[in-house]
Design a protein around this motif. Structure first.
Motif, PDB file in Angstrom:
ATOM      1  N   TYR A  45       0.853  -1.188   0.000  1.00  0.00           N
ATOM      2  CA  TYR A  45       0.000   0.000   0.000  1.00  0.00           C
ATOM      3  C   TYR A  45       0.885   1.234   0.000  1.00  0.00           C
ATOM      4  O   TYR A  45       1.811   1.331   0.796  1.00  0.00           O
ATOM      5  CB  TYR A  45      -0.907   0.031   1.235  1.00  0.00           C
ATOM      6  N   GLN A  46       0.585   2.144  -0.891  1.00  0.00           N
ATOM      7  CA  GLN A  46       1.346   3.380  -0.962  1.00  0.00           C
ATOM      8  C   GLN A  46       0.397   4.550  -0.789  1.00  0.00           C
ATOM      9  O   GLN A  46      -0.609   4.657  -1.489  1.00  0.00           O
ATOM     10  CB  GLN A  46       2.062   3.472  -2.302  1.00  0.00           C
ATOM     11  N   PHE A  47       0.721   5.409   0.155  1.00  0.00           N
ATOM     12  CA  PHE A  47      -0.094   6.583   0.443  1.00  0.00           C
ATOM     13  C   PHE A  47       0.677   7.846   0.120  1.00  0.00           C
ATOM     14  O   PHE A  47       1.905   7.871   0.195  1.00  0.00           O
ATOM     15  CB  PHE A  47      -0.511   6.592   1.922  1.00  0.00           C
ATOM     16  N   ASN A  48      -0.059   8.887  -0.197  1.00  0.00           N
ATOM     17  CA  ASN A  48       0.506  10.200  -0.465  1.00  0.00           C
ATOM     18  C   ASN A  48       0.959  10.809   0.850  1.00  0.00           C
ATOM     19  O   ASN A  48       0.234  10.762   1.839  1.00  0.00           O
ATOM     20  CB  ASN A  48      -0.588  11.051  -1.122  1.00  0.00           C
ATOM     21  N   LYS A  49       2.127  11.399   0.892  1.00  0.00           N
ATOM     22  CA  LYS A  49       2.666  11.973   2.130  1.00  0.00           C
ATOM     23  C   LYS A  49       1.781  13.075   2.698  1.00  0.00           C
ATOM     24  O   LYS A  49       1.850  13.382   3.877  1.00  0.00           O
ATOM     25  CB  LYS A  49       4.074  12.513   1.911  1.00  0.00           C
ATOM     26  N   ASP A  50       0.940  13.667   1.850  1.00  0.00           N
ATOM     27  CA  ASP A  50       0.067  14.748   2.305  1.00  0.00           C
ATOM     28  C   ASP A  50      -1.270  14.263   2.872  1.00  0.00           C
ATOM     29  O   ASP A  50      -2.047  15.057   3.374  1.00  0.00           O
ATOM     30  CB  ASP A  50      -0.191  15.734   1.163  1.00  0.00           C
ATOM     31  N   GLN A  51      -1.533  12.971   2.774  1.00  0.00           N
ATOM     32  CA  GLN A  51      -2.757  12.445   3.372  1.00  0.00           C
ATOM     33  C   GLN A  51      -2.654  12.555   4.886  1.00  0.00           C
ATOM     34  O   GLN A  51      -1.569  12.423   5.458  1.00  0.00           O
ATOM     35  CB  GLN A  51      -2.971  10.986   2.974  1.00  0.00           C
ATOM     36  N   THR A  52      -3.782  12.779   5.520  1.00  0.00           N
ATOM     37  CA  THR A  52      -3.773  12.902   6.973  1.00  0.00           C
ATOM     38  C   THR A  52      -3.566  11.529   7.610  1.00  0.00           C
ATOM     39  O   THR A  52      -3.850  10.494   7.007  1.00  0.00           O
ATOM     40  CB  THR A  52      -5.089  13.494   7.499  1.00  0.00           C
ATOM     41  N   PHE A  53      -3.084  11.570   8.844  1.00  0.00           N
ATOM     42  CA  PHE A  53      -2.918  10.337   9.605  1.00  0.00           C
ATOM     43  C   PHE A  53      -4.251   9.591   9.686  1.00  0.00           C
ATOM     44  O   PHE A  53      -4.302   8.372   9.548  1.00  0.00           O
ATOM     45  CB  PHE A  53      -2.392  10.660  11.006  1.00  0.00           C
ATOM     46  N   GLU A  54      -5.336  10.339   9.892  1.00  0.00           N
ATOM     47  CA  GLU A  54      -6.665   9.727  10.018  1.00  0.00           C
ATOM     48  C   GLU A  54      -7.078   9.013   8.738  1.00  0.00           C
ATOM     49  O   GLU A  54      -7.640   7.911   8.790  1.00  0.00           O
ATOM     50  CB  GLU A  54      -7.707  10.789  10.402  1.00  0.00           C
ATOM     51  N   GLU A  55      -6.813   9.608   7.585  1.00  0.00           N
ATOM     52  CA  GLU A  55      -7.149   8.969   6.304  1.00  0.00           C
ATOM     53  C   GLU A  55      -6.370   7.668   6.115  1.00  0.00           C
ATOM     54  O   GLU A  55      -6.928   6.645   5.711  1.00  0.00           O
ATOM     55  CB  GLU A  55      -6.829   9.901   5.131  1.00  0.00           C
ATOM     56  N   ILE A  56      -5.095   7.728   6.434  1.00  0.00           N
ATOM     57  CA  ILE A  56      -4.254   6.542   6.274  1.00  0.00           C
ATOM     58  C   ILE A  56      -4.694   5.445   7.237  1.00  0.00           C
ATOM     59  O   ILE A  56      -4.865   4.292   6.847  1.00  0.00           O
ATOM     60  CB  ILE A  56      -2.765   6.905   6.483  1.00  0.00           C
ATOM     61  N   ALA A  57      -4.913   5.823   8.502  1.00  0.00           N
ATOM     62  CA  ALA A  57      -5.339   4.842   9.512  1.00  0.00           C
ATOM     63  C   ALA A  57      -6.675   4.214   9.135  1.00  0.00           C
ATOM     64  O   ALA A  57      -6.867   3.002   9.284  1.00  0.00           O
ATOM     65  CB  ALA A  57      -5.436   5.511  10.878  1.00  0.00           C
ATOM     66  N   ILE A  67      -0.267  -8.512   9.966  1.00  0.00           N
ATOM     67  CA  ILE A  67       1.003  -7.809  10.177  1.00  0.00           C
ATOM     68  C   ILE A  67       1.085  -6.627   9.220  1.00  0.00           C
ATOM     69  O   ILE A  67       0.730  -6.736   8.046  1.00  0.00           O
ATOM     70  CB  ILE A  67       2.207  -8.745   9.913  1.00  0.00           C
ATOM     71  N   PHE A  68       1.572  -5.495   9.744  1.00  0.00           N
ATOM     72  CA  PHE A  68       1.875  -4.334   8.918  1.00  0.00           C
ATOM     73  C   PHE A  68       3.373  -4.075   8.995  1.00  0.00           C
ATOM     74  O   PHE A  68       3.958  -4.106  10.075  1.00  0.00           O
ATOM     75  CB  PHE A  68       1.144  -3.081   9.418  1.00  0.00           C
ATOM     76  N   GLY A  69       3.976  -3.781   7.861  1.00  0.00           N
ATOM     77  CA  GLY A  69       5.369  -3.361   7.805  1.00  0.00           C
ATOM     78  C   GLY A  69       5.413  -1.984   7.174  1.00  0.00           C
ATOM     79  O   GLY A  69       4.736  -1.732   6.172  1.00  0.00           O
ATOM     80  N   PHE A  70       6.186  -1.077   7.751  1.00  0.00           N
ATOM     81  CA  PHE A  70       6.234   0.301   7.276  1.00  0.00           C
ATOM     82  C   PHE A  70       7.634   0.652   6.792  1.00  0.00           C
ATOM     83  O   PHE A  70       8.619   0.389   7.475  1.00  0.00           O
ATOM     84  CB  PHE A  70       5.827   1.258   8.395  1.00  0.00           C
ATOM     85  N   SER A  71       7.689   1.268   5.633  1.00  0.00           N
ATOM     86  CA  SER A  71       8.931   1.763   5.076  1.00  0.00           C
ATOM     87  C   SER A  71       9.162   3.172   5.620  1.00  0.00           C
ATOM     88  O   SER A  71       8.296   4.033   5.493  1.00  0.00           O
ATOM     89  CB  SER A  71       8.820   1.797   3.549  1.00  0.00           C
ATOM     90  N   CYS A  72      10.322   3.405   6.237  1.00  0.00           N
ATOM     91  CA  CYS A  72      10.586   4.691   6.902  1.00  0.00           C
ATOM     92  C   CYS A  72      11.793   5.393   6.294  1.00  0.00           C
ATOM     93  O   CYS A  72      12.778   4.756   5.935  1.00  0.00           O
ATOM     94  CB  CYS A  72      10.858   4.471   8.382  1.00  0.00           C
ATOM     95  N   TYR A  73      11.674   6.690   6.228  1.00  0.00           N
ATOM     96  CA  TYR A  73      12.761   7.562   5.800  1.00  0.00           C
ATOM     97  C   TYR A  73      12.878   8.693   6.811  1.00  0.00           C
ATOM     98  O   TYR A  73      11.996   8.884   7.643  1.00  0.00           O
ATOM     99  CB  TYR A  73      12.470   8.152   4.408  1.00  0.00           C
ATOM    100  N   VAL A  74      13.922   9.476   6.717  1.00  0.00           N
ATOM    101  CA  VAL A  74      14.109  10.592   7.634  1.00  0.00           C
ATOM    102  C   VAL A  74      12.936  11.559   7.554  1.00  0.00           C
ATOM    103  O   VAL A  74      12.418  12.032   8.557  1.00  0.00           O
ATOM    104  CB  VAL A  74      15.441  11.325   7.326  1.00  0.00           C
ATOM    105  N   TRP A  75      12.465  11.834   6.352  1.00  0.00           N
ATOM    106  CA  TRP A  75      11.418  12.843   6.170  1.00  0.00           C
ATOM    107  C   TRP A  75      10.027  12.361   6.576  1.00  0.00           C
ATOM    108  O   TRP A  75       9.132  13.167   6.765  1.00  0.00           O
ATOM    109  CB  TRP A  75      11.409  13.363   4.734  1.00  0.00           C
ATOM    110  N   ASN A  76       9.780  11.057   6.685  1.00  0.00           N
ATOM    111  CA  ASN A  76       8.426  10.597   7.019  1.00  0.00           C
ATOM    112  C   ASN A  76       8.348   9.836   8.344  1.00  0.00           C
ATOM    113  O   ASN A  76       7.293   9.314   8.699  1.00  0.00           O
ATOM    114  CB  ASN A  76       7.838   9.751   5.899  1.00  0.00           C
ATOM    115  N   ILE A  77       9.434   9.780   9.077  1.00  0.00           N
ATOM    116  CA  ILE A  77       9.464   8.949  10.285  1.00  0.00           C
ATOM    117  C   ILE A  77       8.444   9.402  11.326  1.00  0.00           C
ATOM    118  O   ILE A  77       7.845   8.578  12.001  1.00  0.00           O
ATOM    119  CB  ILE A  77      10.886   8.879  10.899  1.00  0.00           C
TER     120      ILE A  77
END
Length: 80
Positions: A45-57, A67-77
């Motif tokens: 699943y790929q979400f837009n960085k501008d989507q709200t936390f509530e929309e993504i959740a 199980i959920f696995g999340f890809s993390c970067y410095v800018w989105n951590i």
């Protein structure tokens, strides 16, 4: 027949620019193993960085995953 374990890999990206290729590689590599492929269903699943936390959740709550696995970067951590 045994029910498969549902694994969802999630990333945040810049609109129309990024593709979380690492998650696609991980999914592809895991599915090359016949035992894993037979026991685990993996979705990316790929979400837009501008989507709200509530929309993504809300979207992830509908996924019915084990199980959920999340890809993390410095800018989105923070959001991850």
């Amino acid at each position: 027949m045994t029910k498969k374990l549902k694994v969802n890999l999630v990333s945040l990206s810049f609109p129309k620019r990024d593709l979380s290729i690492s998650l696609l590689y991980l999914k592809n590599y895991a599915e090359m193993d016949e035992e894993v492929k037979g026991k685990v269903a993996i979705k990316v699943y790929q979400f837009n960085k501008d989507q709200t936390f509530e929309e993504i959740a809300q979207n992830l709550n509908l996924c019915d995953a084990n199980i959920f696995g999340f890809s993390c970067y410095v800018w989105n951590i923070e959001k991850i």
